[in-house]
Design a protein around this motif. Structure first.
Motif, PDB file in Angstrom:
ATOM      1  N   TYR A  13       0.826  -1.212   0.000  1.00  0.00           N
ATOM      2  CA  TYR A  13       0.000   0.000   0.000  1.00  0.00           C
ATOM      3  C   TYR A  13       0.864   1.268   0.000  1.00  0.00           C
ATOM      4  CZ  TYR A  13      -3.522   3.373   1.577  1.00  0.00           C
ATOM      5  OH  TYR A  13      -4.359   4.456   1.684  1.00  0.00           O
ATOM      6  N   ASN A  14       0.542   2.208  -0.894  1.00  0.00           N
ATOM      7  CA  ASN A  14       1.198   3.514  -0.948  1.00  0.00           C
ATOM      8  C   ASN A  14       0.198   4.564  -0.464  1.00  0.00           C
ATOM      9  OD1 ASN A  14       2.267   6.020  -1.656  1.00  0.00           O
ATOM     10  ND2 ASN A  14       3.229   5.247  -3.535  1.00  0.00           N
ATOM     11  N   PRO A  15       0.399   5.139   0.715  1.00  0.00           N
ATOM     12  CA  PRO A  15      -0.589   6.071   1.278  1.00  0.00           C
ATOM     13  C   PRO A  15      -0.719   7.361   0.485  1.00  0.00           C
ATOM     14  CG  PRO A  15       1.417   6.078   2.595  1.00  0.00           C
ATOM     15  CD  PRO A  15       1.559   4.958   1.613  1.00  0.00           C
ATOM     16  N   ASP A  16       0.251   7.685  -0.386  1.00  0.00           N
ATOM     17  CA  ASP A  16       0.222   8.941  -1.134  1.00  0.00           C
ATOM     18  C   ASP A  16      -0.395   8.793  -2.519  1.00  0.00           C
ATOM     19  OD1 ASP A  16       1.598  10.195   0.986  1.00  0.00           O
ATOM     20  OD2 ASP A  16       3.512   9.450   0.205  1.00  0.00           O
ATOM     21  N   PHE A  17      -0.808   7.586  -2.862  1.00  0.00           N
ATOM     22  CA  PHE A  17      -1.320   7.347  -4.212  1.00  0.00           C
ATOM     23  C   PHE A  17      -2.824   7.625  -4.276  1.00  0.00           C
ATOM     24  CE2 PHE A  17      -2.689   4.826  -7.854  1.00  0.00           C
ATOM     25  CZ  PHE A  17      -1.705   5.104  -8.784  1.00  0.00           C
ATOM     26  N   ASP A  18      -3.269   8.122  -5.412  1.00  0.00           N
ATOM     27  CA  ASP A  18      -4.699   8.394  -5.625  1.00  0.00           C
ATOM     28  C   ASP A  18      -5.363   7.140  -6.206  1.00  0.00           C
ATOM     29  OD1 ASP A  18      -7.208   9.337  -6.110  1.00  0.00           O
ATOM     30  OD2 ASP A  18      -6.627  10.675  -7.768  1.00  0.00           O
ATOM     31  N   TYR A  19      -6.053   6.386  -5.338  1.00  0.00           N
ATOM     32  CA  TYR A  19      -6.655   5.119  -5.761  1.00  0.00           C
ATOM     33  C   TYR A  19      -7.981   5.301  -6.491  1.00  0.00           C
ATOM     34  CZ  TYR A  19      -3.078   2.882  -2.953  1.00  0.00           C
ATOM     35  OH  TYR A  19      -1.863   2.472  -2.457  1.00  0.00           O
ATOM     36  N   SER A  20      -8.442   6.534  -6.580  1.00  0.00           N
ATOM     37  CA  SER A  20      -9.686   6.785  -7.311  1.00  0.00           C
ATOM     38  C   SER A  20      -9.454   6.794  -8.818  1.00  0.00           C
ATOM     39  CB  SER A  20     -10.294   8.123  -6.880  1.00  0.00           C
ATOM     40  OG  SER A  20      -9.432   9.208  -7.235  1.00  0.00           O
ATOM     41  N   ALA A  21      -8.185   6.671  -9.231  1.00  0.00           N
ATOM     42  CA  ALA A  21      -7.863   6.741 -10.656  1.00  0.00           C
ATOM     43  C   ALA A  21      -8.234   5.468 -11.419  1.00  0.00           C
ATOM     44  CB  ALA A  21      -6.376   7.035 -10.831  1.00  0.00           C
ATOM     45  N   GLY A  22      -8.660   4.409 -10.715  1.00  0.00           N
ATOM     46  CA  GLY A  22      -9.018   3.169 -11.396  1.00  0.00           C
ATOM     47  C   GLY A  22      -9.550   2.127 -10.438  1.00  0.00           C
ATOM     48  N   ASN A  23      -9.876   0.964 -10.954  1.00  0.00           N
ATOM     49  CA  ASN A  23     -10.277  -0.157 -10.114  1.00  0.00           C
ATOM     50  C   ASN A  23      -9.057  -0.677  -9.361  1.00  0.00           C
ATOM     51  OD1 ASN A  23     -12.931  -0.084 -11.019  1.00  0.00           O
ATOM     52  ND2 ASN A  23     -12.482  -1.434 -12.750  1.00  0.00           N
ATOM     53  N   VAL A  24      -9.287  -1.233  -8.180  1.00  0.00           N
ATOM     54  CA  VAL A  24      -8.173  -1.674  -7.333  1.00  0.00           C
ATOM     55  C   VAL A  24      -8.216  -3.194  -7.156  1.00  0.00           C
ATOM     56  CG1 VAL A  24      -7.075  -1.475  -5.069  1.00  0.00           C
ATOM     57  CG2 VAL A  24      -8.140   0.538  -6.124  1.00  0.00           C
ATOM     58  N   LEU A  25      -7.057  -3.816  -7.297  1.00  0.00           N
ATOM     59  CA  LEU A  25      -6.882  -5.261  -7.084  1.00  0.00           C
ATOM     60  C   LEU A  25      -5.816  -5.451  -6.018  1.00  0.00           C
ATOM     61  CD1 LEU A  25      -7.459  -8.241  -8.278  1.00  0.00           C
ATOM     62  CD2 LEU A  25      -5.307  -7.898  -9.498  1.00  0.00           C
ATOM     63  N   SER A  26      -6.121  -6.190  -4.954  1.00  0.00           N
ATOM     64  CA  SER A  26      -5.150  -6.456  -3.896  1.00  0.00           C
ATOM     65  C   SER A  26      -4.426  -7.768  -4.166  1.00  0.00           C
ATOM     66  CB  SER A  26      -5.852  -6.535  -2.531  1.00  0.00           C
ATOM     67  OG  SER A  26      -4.940  -6.941  -1.529  1.00  0.00           O
ATOM     68  N   LEU A  27      -3.107  -7.734  -3.969  1.00  0.00           N
ATOM     69  CA  LEU A  27      -2.291  -8.933  -4.193  1.00  0.00           C
ATOM     70  C   LEU A  27      -1.731  -9.538  -2.919  1.00  0.00           C
ATOM     71  CD1 LEU A  27      -0.125  -8.210  -7.373  1.00  0.00           C
ATOM     72  CD2 LEU A  27      -2.216  -9.537  -7.192  1.00  0.00           C
ATOM     73  N   SER A  28      -1.973  -8.907  -1.757  1.00  0.00           N
ATOM     74  CA  SER A  28      -1.407  -9.431  -0.513  1.00  0.00           C
ATOM     75  C   SER A  28      -2.333  -9.130   0.651  1.00  0.00           C
ATOM     76  CB  SER A  28      -0.029  -8.824  -0.254  1.00  0.00           C
ATOM     77  OG  SER A  28      -0.153  -7.449   0.100  1.00  0.00           O
ATOM     78  N   PRO A  29      -2.289  -9.951   1.715  1.00  0.00           N
ATOM     79  CA  PRO A  29      -3.090  -9.664   2.908  1.00  0.00           C
ATOM     80  C   PRO A  29      -2.746  -8.310   3.523  1.00  0.00           C
ATOM     81  CG  PRO A  29      -2.261 -11.912   2.973  1.00  0.00           C
ATOM     82  CD  PRO A  29      -1.582 -11.240   1.826  1.00  0.00           C
ATOM     83  N   CYS A  30      -1.466  -7.938   3.481  1.00  0.00           N
ATOM     84  CA  CYS A  30      -1.050  -6.643   4.025  1.00  0.00           C
ATOM     85  C   CYS A  30      -1.728  -5.503   3.273  1.00  0.00           C
ATOM     86  CB  CYS A  30       0.468  -6.519   3.936  1.00  0.00           C
ATOM     87  SG  CYS A  30       1.112  -4.927   4.484  1.00  0.00           S
ATOM     88  N   ALA A  31      -1.747  -5.582   1.940  1.00  0.00           N
ATOM     89  CA  ALA A  31      -2.420  -4.562   1.130  1.00  0.00           C
ATOM     90  C   ALA A  31      -3.910  -4.533   1.436  1.00  0.00           C
ATOM     91  CB  ALA A  31      -2.170  -4.829  -0.351  1.00  0.00           C
ATOM     92  N   THR A 122      -7.160  -1.364 -19.797  1.00  0.00           N
ATOM     93  CA  THR A 122      -6.309  -0.698 -20.773  1.00  0.00           C
ATOM     94  C   THR A 122      -4.898  -0.522 -20.234  1.00  0.00           C
ATOM     95  OG1 THR A 122      -7.065   1.429 -19.920  1.00  0.00           O
ATOM     96  CG2 THR A 122      -8.229   0.542 -21.832  1.00  0.00           C
ATOM     97  N   GLU A 123      -4.800  -0.449 -18.908  1.00  0.00           N
ATOM     98  CA  GLU A 123      -3.502  -0.225 -18.271  1.00  0.00           C
ATOM     99  C   GLU A 123      -3.491  -0.827 -16.875  1.00  0.00           C
ATOM    100  OE1 GLU A 123      -0.539   3.514 -17.029  1.00  0.00           O
ATOM    101  OE2 GLU A 123      -2.537   3.904 -17.884  1.00  0.00           O
ATOM    102  N   VAL A 124      -2.329  -1.331 -16.457  1.00  0.00           N
ATOM    103  CA  VAL A 124      -2.146  -1.858 -15.107  1.00  0.00           C
ATOM    104  C   VAL A 124      -1.017  -1.088 -14.433  1.00  0.00           C
ATOM    105  CG1 VAL A 124      -1.289  -3.811 -13.764  1.00  0.00           C
ATOM    106  CG2 VAL A 124      -3.044  -4.183 -15.497  1.00  0.00           C
ATOM    107  N   LEU A 125      -1.320  -0.494 -13.284  1.00  0.00           N
ATOM    108  CA  LEU A 125      -0.308   0.136 -12.439  1.00  0.00           C
ATOM    109  C   LEU A 125      -0.044  -0.788 -11.255  1.00  0.00           C
ATOM    110  CD1 LEU A 125      -1.511   3.854 -12.307  1.00  0.00           C
ATOM    111  CD2 LEU A 125       0.266   2.876 -13.753  1.00  0.00           C
ATOM    112  N   TYR A 126       1.167  -1.241 -11.127  1.00  0.00           N
ATOM    113  CA  TYR A 126       1.539  -2.202 -10.072  1.00  0.00           C
ATOM    114  C   TYR A 126       2.259  -1.444  -8.963  1.00  0.00           C
ATOM    115  CZ  TYR A 126       3.232  -6.720  -8.234  1.00  0.00           C
ATOM    116  OH  TYR A 126       3.481  -7.822  -7.465  1.00  0.00           O
ATOM    117  N   ILE A 127       1.655  -1.408  -7.758  1.00  0.00           N
ATOM    118  CA  ILE A 127       2.263  -0.722  -6.625  1.00  0.00           C
ATOM    119  C   ILE A 127       2.913  -1.746  -5.706  1.00  0.00           C
ATOM    120  CG2 ILE A 127       1.880   0.798  -4.659  1.00  0.00           C
ATOM    121  CD1 ILE A 127      -0.527   1.921  -6.065  1.00  0.00           C
ATOM    122  N   GLY A 128       4.211  -1.623  -5.515  1.00  0.00           N
ATOM    123  CA  GLY A 128       4.928  -2.563  -4.657  1.00  0.00           C
ATOM    124  C   GLY A 128       6.249  -1.993  -4.220  1.00  0.00           C
TER     125      GLY A 128
END
Length: 618
Positions: A13-31, A122-128
Motif C-alpha cells: 500500500y502507498n498512502p500517497d497514491f490516488d486510488y480513485s484513478a481506477g479499479n483496485v486489485l489487492s495482491l497481498s493480505p497486508c495490502a 487498458t492499463e495496469v499500475l503495479y504498486i509494490g
C-alpha cells in the motif's frame, strides 16, 4: 464483466497514491488490511478464477514435473560422468523445492491471465516495494527472490496480453512489529539460534538417556545418523534408539555430532576440487543449457502458457553451477562418512530441506544404509505432495497412529511408493495423550483453540492444501468476527509464527479489534491441551490428530475441491467437514460449538512401537 479502464494492482500500500484513478486489485493480505482501513474497495485474484479451475489438472502436472526431474537428472548425468557413475540425482532429491517454484508460477499466471481476460484493462499500475536483486538465485532462496519474480511475472503476462504495465514504488516506511504478540519471543529465540544451531542446542536433551539406561540394549552396535533434532516427532525416536544402545549421530548442515555424555563433534569436511578438478568447468558448461538443455527451461514456460524463461533460467543455472556443486561434495563426504563409521540407517522427519537431499541420495546408493522417515505431519486429506516427501524417498516410514498407518499404506499403493515399508512408532502422539492432564486450571469459560493454516506469502503448491492468501485473509476476518460474538467461549488464535504475513494483516486486525474473548498466541499448541476443551482447524492436518490424542473435541475443516482420503473420511466421520467459503465454515463452527463436546471426540489407537524392525531385514 469489469469496466474496461485502468487497474491499480496493490502488493504494498502507498498512502500517497490516488486510488480513485481506477479499479483496485489487492495482491497481498497486508495490502488488503491497509485498503480496508482506508475504505477503498478492491477485488482479489480469486474473484476471477475459482479453485476448481486452478486445480483441474494438478495430477497431470505432478506427473509432468516428476518426468521433468528425471529428464533434468539425465541431462546432468550425460554431461558429468561422475554423476552417472555414482547415480547422483540432485534434481529428484530437490523435487519439493522445484515444485514450489513451478507450481507458484503456473497458478499465479493462470489467475493473472483470467483477471486480464475478464476485466480487459487498458492499463495496469503495479504498486509494490522496489525489487532488489536477490543476489542468490538458489532454490533455497526463492522467498527473497519472489518479490522481483512476481512483479516480472505480472509484467510478462500483461505484455503478452497487450496491456500497458507500469510499476509504482510503494514508498512504504519501515515498520516494526515488535509490539505484536509473539514477536519479541521469536527475536530472542533467533538470537539463541544464531549462537547455537537448532540441532546443536538440542543435542544436550539426549544426554540423560545416555546416563540412565536401564535393562538390555537390543540395538547395541547399530549406528544411526539423524538429519533432525529438536522436534517432537524425531526427539522421541532418538531417545528410544539411544536407550536401545544404538550409537546416534546428528547432522547439522556441515557438522555432525556423536551423542554421548560429552557430545563429540565429527568432521566430514568436503574434499572440494581435490578429486574432481574438472567438475566446476563441466557444471558451468551444463548451466548454459545449450542444445537439449533449452527444453528444460521451456518446460516451465509451457506449463505457464507464457514465456517464463527469463524468470526461471537464473534459478536453473544457479542450481546447476552452485547448488549441484555443493550437493556433490556433501554427497561425497557423506558417502565416506557412512562407510568409515558403519552407519546402518539415516533417519529424518521429511525430505524437503537443505539438510536432507545429499544425505538421502548417498544412503540410497549404499547397499547397507537404510532411509527411515518418522511422520511429522498427520494428514487426513489426500495430499500427494506430502506422500512424495514422506515416503517417496524412504525405505521405512513410521506413522504416529493406526489411522495414519492405514492412510499411508493406502497412499503407498495408490501412488506407487510400495517399496517403502509402512510401520508404526506412536511415541509422539502417545506422549501428547498425557498432556491433556497437564496445567489444569479453572477457566471462566470453555477454552477453544483455533488453528489457522501455515503458508508462505507468495508460494503455493498443487497436490497440497495451499490457498490464495488474499482470499484467506478475508476468510479469517469473518471467522474472527464470528468468534468475537461468541462470548460464551474463550478462544486462542494460535497462528504460525513462521508465516510473517500474519503480523501485517490478520494479527493487526485482531489487535486493533481488541476482542475480549480472543487471545493471540504463537506458542506451542500442546501447551494449551491441559486447559482447552475444543480445537477448530480450517485446514485439516496435524493438530487434528494431536488434539484427538489429547482428548479434545475437534472440528477439522477442509476447503473444497480438496477431499479427505476414504480411510480418513470413515474414521473421522462427523468431525471432518468441508466448506467453500466463510459462510460454510461459520455454519460448521456454530454447529460444533452448540453441540455437546463428546460428539466431536475421537479416540486414536496405538500399536506397539515397531522401531526395531528396521534392523531385522523386514
Amino acid at each position: 464483466m469489469c469496466e474496461r479502464k485502468k487497474y491499480i494492482v496493490v502488493e504494498e500500500y502507498n498512502p500517497d497514491f490516488d486510488y480513485s484513478a481506477g479499479n483496485v486489485l489487492s495482491l497481498s493480505p497486508c495490502a488488503s488490511y491497509q485498503l480496508d482501513n482506508t475504505g477503498i474497495k478492491y477485488s482479489v485474484l480469486s474473484d476471477y478464477l475459482g479453485e476448481e479451475e486452478i486445480r483441474k489438472d494438478e495430477k497431470e502436472i505432478f506427473d509432468k514435473e516428476m518426468a521433468w526431474c528425471r529428464s533434468f537428472d539425465e541431462y546432468l548425468q550425460s554431461r558429468l560422468t561422475v554423476f552417472r557413475e555414482k547415480n547422483i540425482l540432485p534434481v529428484y532429491f530437490h523435487f519439493s523445492r522445484f515444485k514450489y517454484l513451478i507450481d507458484s508460477l503456473v497458478m499465479q499466471t493462470r489467475r493473472v491471465k483470467s483477471f486480464l481476460r475478464i476485466c480487459a484493462p487498458t492499463e495496469v499500475l503495479y504498486i509494490g516495494d522496489t525489487p532488489v536483486s536477490a543476489g542468490s538465485y538458489s532454490i533455497f532462496n526463492i522467498r527473497k527472490a519472489s518479490r522481483e519474480m512476481f512483479i516480472k511475472l505480472f509484467e510478462t503476462v500483461c505484455r503478452e496480453c497487450d496491456v500497458k504495465f507500469s510499476f509504482v514504488p510503494s514508498n512504504k516506511a519501515a515498520e516494526t512489529n515488535e509490539t505484536l504478540p509473539g514477536v519479541r519471543a521469536q527475536k530472542s529465540k533467533s538470537i539463541l539460534k544464531y549462537f547455537f544451531g537448532r540441532e546443536a542446542r538440542n543435542i544436550f536433551k539426549y544426554i540423560l538417556p545416555v546416563m540412565f539406561v536401564a535393562g538390555g540394549k537390543p540395538l547395541r552396535g547399530k549406528k544411526i545418523l539423524s538429519l533432525d533434532a529438536g522436534t517432537l516427532s524425531i526427539d522421541g525416536a532418538i531417545r528410544k534408539l539411544i536407550k536401545g544402545g544404538a550409537d546416534v549421530y546428528v547432522k547439522n548442515r556441515s557438522e555432525i555430532y556423536k551423542i554421548g555424555l560429552f557430545p563429540e563433534k565429527k568432521c566430514f569436511a568436503a574434499r572440494e576440487s581435490l578429486k574432481y578438478p574438472e567438475l566446476e568447468t563441466m557444471l558451468k558448461e551444463a548451466a548454459s543449457f545449450s542444445g537439449e538443455g533449452r527444453k528444460l527451461i521451456g518446460f516451465i514456460s509451457g506449463l505457464c502458457g507464457v514465456n517464463a524463461d527469463e524468470l526461471t533460467s537464473p534459478f536453473l543455472s544457479w542450481f546447476v553451477e552452485k547448488d549441484c556443486r555443493a550437493f556433490f561434495y556433501e554427497y561425497s563426504a557423506l558417502e565416506e562418512f557412512y562407510a568409515e563409521n558403519g552407519i546402518d540407517a539415516v533417519i529424518s522427519r521429511s525430505s524437503s530441506g537443505i539438510n536432507y537431499p545429499a544425505a538421502l541420495n548417498a544412503s540410497m546408493n549404499s547397499k547397507k544404509v537404510k532411509r527411515v522417515c518418522f511422520q511429522h505431519s498427520c494428514g487426513p486429506l489426500d495430499w500427494r505432495d506430502l506422500y512424495q516427501g514422506d515416503i517417496g524417498y524412504f525405505d521405512y516410514f513410521f506413522s504416529t497412529d493406526s489411522v495414519s498407518e492405514e492412510i499411508y499404506k493406502y497412499a503407498s499403493k495408490k501412488y506407487g511408493y510400495e517399496s517403502c515399508r509402512i510401520l508404526q512408532a506412536p511415541h509422539y502422539l502417545r506422549g501428547l495423550s498425557k498432556k491433556h492432564n497437564w496445567k489444569k486450571r479453572a477457566e471462566e469459560k470453555p477454552l477453544v483453540i483455533f488453528v489457522p493454516k501455515k503458508q508462505d506469502l507468495r508460494f503455493q503448491k498443487y497436490n497440497a492444501g495451499s490457498v490464495l492468501l488474499t482470499w484467506y485473509y478475508d476468510f479469517l476476518k469473518k471467522i474472527v468476527d464470528y468468534m468475537s460474538k461468541r462470548d460464551d467461549f474463550c478462544f486462542v488464535f494460535k497462528y504460525p509464527v513462521s508465516s510473517g504475513w500474519y503480523y501485517d494483516s490478520i494479527i493487526k486486525y485482531i489487535s486493533n479489534m481488541k476482542p475480549a474473548n480472543i487471545k493471540l498466541s504463537s506458542g506451542k499448541l500442546y501447551q494449551y491441551f491441559g486447559r482447552a476443551e475444543r480445537l477448530i482447524q480450517d485446514n485439516a492436518s496435524t493438530p487434528m490428530f494431536e488434539a484427538c490424542a489429547a482428548g479434545l473435541s475437534v472440528l477439522a475443516m477442509y476447503r473444497k475441491p480438496l477431499s479427505p482420503s476414504a480411510i480418513a473420511e470413515k474414521e473421522f466421520s462427523g468431525i471432518l467437514k468441508p466448506y467453500t467459503d466463510a459462510r460454510d465454515a461459520i455454519s460448521n463452527i456454530e454447529e460444533f460449538l452448540n453441540t455437546p463436546r463428546e460428539r466431536y471426540m475421537r479416540k486414536l489407537n496405538f500399536q506397539e512401537d515397531e522401531l526395531s524392525l528396521i534392523f531385522q531385514g523386514v
